[in-house]
Every structure is written in C-alpha cells, then in structure tokens.
Design a protein around this motif. Structure first.
Motif, PDB file in Angstrom:
ATOM      1  N   VAL A 190       7.202  -3.817  -0.461  1.00 64.19           N
ATOM      2  CA  VAL A 190       6.411  -5.044  -0.622  1.00 64.19           C
ATOM      3  C   VAL A 190       6.109  -5.282  -2.102  1.00 64.19           C
ATOM      4  N   LEU A 191       5.757  -4.203  -2.831  1.00 60.30           N
ATOM      5  CA  LEU A 191       5.503  -4.348  -4.273  1.00 60.30           C
ATOM      6  C   LEU A 191       6.766  -4.837  -4.985  1.00 60.30           C
ATOM      7  N   TYR A 192       7.928  -4.316  -4.581  1.00 60.44           N
ATOM      8  CA  TYR A 192       9.183  -4.765  -5.194  1.00 60.44           C
ATOM      9  C   TYR A 192       9.373  -6.258  -4.974  1.00 60.44           C
ATOM     10  N   LEU A 193       9.032  -6.723  -3.751  1.00 59.73           N
ATOM     11  CA  LEU A 193       9.177  -8.151  -3.462  1.00 59.73           C
ATOM     12  C   LEU A 193       8.276  -8.964  -4.382  1.00 59.73           C
ATOM     13  N   LEU A 194       7.038  -8.487  -4.608  1.00 57.62           N
ATOM     14  CA  LEU A 194       6.125  -9.209  -5.484  1.00 57.62           C
ATOM     15  C   LEU A 194       6.656  -9.260  -6.904  1.00 57.62           C
ATOM     16  N   VAL A 207      -1.588 -13.636  -3.217  1.00 55.47           N
ATOM     17  CA  VAL A 207      -0.751 -12.613  -3.841  1.00 55.47           C
ATOM     18  C   VAL A 207      -1.577 -11.373  -4.144  1.00 55.47           C
ATOM     19  N   TRP A 208      -2.823 -11.593  -4.638  1.00 53.11           N
ATOM     20  CA  TRP A 208      -3.688 -10.441  -4.927  1.00 53.11           C
ATOM     21  C   TRP A 208      -3.971  -9.640  -3.661  1.00 53.11           C
ATOM     22  N   ILE A 209      -4.241 -10.362  -2.541  1.00 52.86           N
ATOM     23  CA  ILE A 209      -4.542  -9.649  -1.295  1.00 52.86           C
ATOM     24  C   ILE A 209      -3.352  -8.813  -0.864  1.00 52.86           C
ATOM     25  N   VAL A 210      -2.161  -9.437  -0.900  1.00 53.95           N
ATOM     26  CA  VAL A 210      -0.960  -8.697  -0.503  1.00 53.95           C
ATOM     27  C   VAL A 210      -0.764  -7.502  -1.418  1.00 53.95           C
ATOM     28  N   ASN A 227      10.212   7.469  -6.779  1.00 57.11           N
ATOM     29  CA  ASN A 227       9.900   6.081  -6.455  1.00 57.11           C
ATOM     30  C   ASN A 227       8.872   5.506  -7.405  1.00 57.11           C
ATOM     31  N   ALA A 228       7.969   6.349  -7.909  1.00 55.65           N
ATOM     32  CA  ALA A 228       7.022   5.866  -8.919  1.00 55.65           C
ATOM     33  C   ALA A 228       7.785   5.417 -10.158  1.00 55.65           C
ATOM     34  N   ALA A 229       8.789   6.215 -10.559  1.00 53.91           N
ATOM     35  CA  ALA A 229       9.593   5.831 -11.715  1.00 53.91           C
ATOM     36  C   ALA A 229      10.332   4.529 -11.438  1.00 53.91           C
ATOM     37  N   ASN A 230      10.842   4.386 -10.204  1.00 53.46           N
ATOM     38  CA  ASN A 230      11.525   3.140  -9.840  1.00 53.46           C
ATOM     39  C   ASN A 230      10.611   1.939  -9.962  1.00 53.46           C
ATOM     40  N   LEU A 231       9.363   2.103  -9.488  1.00 59.14           N
ATOM     41  CA  LEU A 231       8.410   0.991  -9.557  1.00 59.14           C
ATOM     42  C   LEU A 231       8.173   0.596 -11.013  1.00 59.14           C
TER      43      LEU A 231
END
Lengths: 102, 175
Positions: free
Chosen positions: B46-50, B6-9, A42-46
């Motif tokens: 959540v990071l993917y959404l950002l 956005v930074w907080i999220v 998942n780290a690689a995916n990110l």
C-alpha cells in the motif's frame, strides 16, 4: 504531493530496519532470522522507492526490483540450508551451529 | 479532502507495517511469524502505491506475499515443532547489546533524516500518470538497465541450482 512528505516514509523504513535488525540479533531460530532479514531488505526497498518518487526518476524502482529478485534467491538458498540442517539432525539454533567459527 | 484521505491510508499502512513487523520478531511460533510477515508485505505494498510504484506493489504481492511466503510456510510445516526455537537465552548482556545496537541504528537514521528534511525532502516534482507503470519499468529494463536485468536472471538460475543441490541427499548419507 498529496499526503505525507517522503521523509515520513523514510521514518517508517528506518523503524522497520531497526525491528528487523533486532529480530536478527535476538532470535535463535534460523527461520525467524530469515524473516527478519526480509523485513530489513523491504525497509531498504521502501527507502529506494521513496527517493525514486522524491527525484522523479524510475531508477530507484528498478533497483528495488533487483533487490526483490536477490531476496527471493536468498530465501531459496536459506530455506534449502535450513531443511538440510534439519535432515542431518542439527539443532535449529543459530547459536549452536558454530562449526565454521574461527 | 483527498489529502486527508491519503494521510489516513498512510497511517493505516504504516501502522500495519510496524505492528506486523513487531509481531514477526516477537511471536514464538514461526507459523504466526510468517503470517505476520505477509501482513507486513501487504501493507508495504500500500505504501508503494502511495509512492506511485504500481508495478512494484503488484510484484511485491505476487512475488513476496505469494511465492516466497508459500515457500516459507511449507518449510515451517515440514519442520513442525523443531522450528520453535526460543528467544535468545544467552547472557542478558548480549540481549541488551542487541537492543542498544538496533536503537543506535534507528537514532542514526532519524538524525540524518532530520538534518536533510528542510532542504531535500520536500516538494517532489510533479510526475506523469505513467510513472511506475509496467510499460515504463519494462522499457527502462530493456534499455538503460539491460545488464542488471540479465544478471538478475543469472542470479535466480544459480539460486535455483543451489536449492536443488542443497535439497538432494548426498550419496554417503543416503541409506
């Protein structure tokens, strides 16, 4: 871009990869080794998704989806192996399962 | 204002990722380990959404936090207490080596990042609203990346067959 630069996401990914690598090397339960592998994947995916955003191209996201599918396949096989080990009364310890060691 | 939000999220999600990652590795009970990984995957979504990867965030929650983790929890339940293998009890030298290796990996990545930060990692291009939407991903999968799409299906099929083969008891063992 609103919020943090892409580099910050990459740092999170690097930290996650390090944590996953630690888990793979330190833990002996094959189940937790598998979970740590998931963290590394998942780290690689990110990273892939962060660079996909950086370059404004969707190819990285496609690659990440393929990685996800491969990870799902890997979990299916890995869990199958663990269950097969448990059925044959092999101790669930990656240090002791050394029959294939050269 | 939106920027601060956005930074907080981002901070919450990144902290959730790292914290639950540490929990996965450090907790002794595999059941809690698997639960922590679900938290890890959710904050990753959540990071993917950002990062404007809506479809991937949804797929992450459905495929990973849903299907894969249910499989994990089933196996943990099936194995019961046998799954509780302790920490590496080997010589402390090995443990130190593992920590050093992980730290080396981390330092390497961070140094490379620091070198690239100035030129390459700032000011990403403006993207349209449909970036990362299911429609665009689906179109790419059926045009530019058709081969990858088809091969993925074969990989999953082979994995399913492998799971069945591993799961069946061999004739000579069955009594």
């Amino acid at each position: 871009m609103d919020g943090p630069d892409v580099g910050w996401y990459l740092i999170v990914a690097a930290l996650m990869f390090g944590i996953g690598a630690l888990g793979v090397m330190l833990r002996r339960s094959p189940l937790i080794v598998l979970l740590s592998l998931e963290i590394m994947l998942n780290a690689a995916n990110l990273t892939l998704i962060a660079f996909s955003r950086q370059h404004g191209s969707l190819d990285g996201q496609i690659f990440a989806l393929s990685v996800m599918a491969v990870a799902a396949a890997e979990v299916a096989i890995g869990l199958g192996l663990i269950v097969a080990m448990a059925r044959r009364r092999i101790v669930l310890d990656v240090d002791q399962a050394s029959a294939l060691r050269g | 204002m939106g920027n601060v939000l956005v930074w907080i999220v981002w901070f919450l999600a990144a902290g959730g990722c790292i914290g639950s990652g540490v929990a996965v590795v450090s907790v002794t009970n595999p059941f809690y380990s698997a639960l922590a990984l679900i938290g890890n995957l959710a904050s990753l979504a959540v990071l993917y959404l950002l990062l404007a990867a809506e479809f991937l965030a949804a797929a992450q929650v459905l495929v990973y936090a849903g299907a894969v983790m249910v499989m994990f929890l089933f196996v943990v339940a099936y194995l019961g207490g046998r799954a509780d293998a302790p920490w590496a009890g080997g010589p402390p030298l090995l443990r130190t080596a593992a920590v050093v290796a992980a730290a080396a990996l981390l330092v390497e990545v961070v140094v490379v990042l620091g070198l690239a930060w100035g030129d390459n990692l700032q000011d990403p291009p403006q993207i349209s609203d449909s970036f990362g939407s299911p429609a665009e991903i689906g179109e790419l999968f059926l045009t530019d990346h058709l081969l990858a799409f088809e091969i993925t299906s074969i990989v999953l099929l082979v994995a399913a067959i492998g799971g069945v083969v591993l799961g069946t008891t061999p004739e000579k063992d069955a009594e």
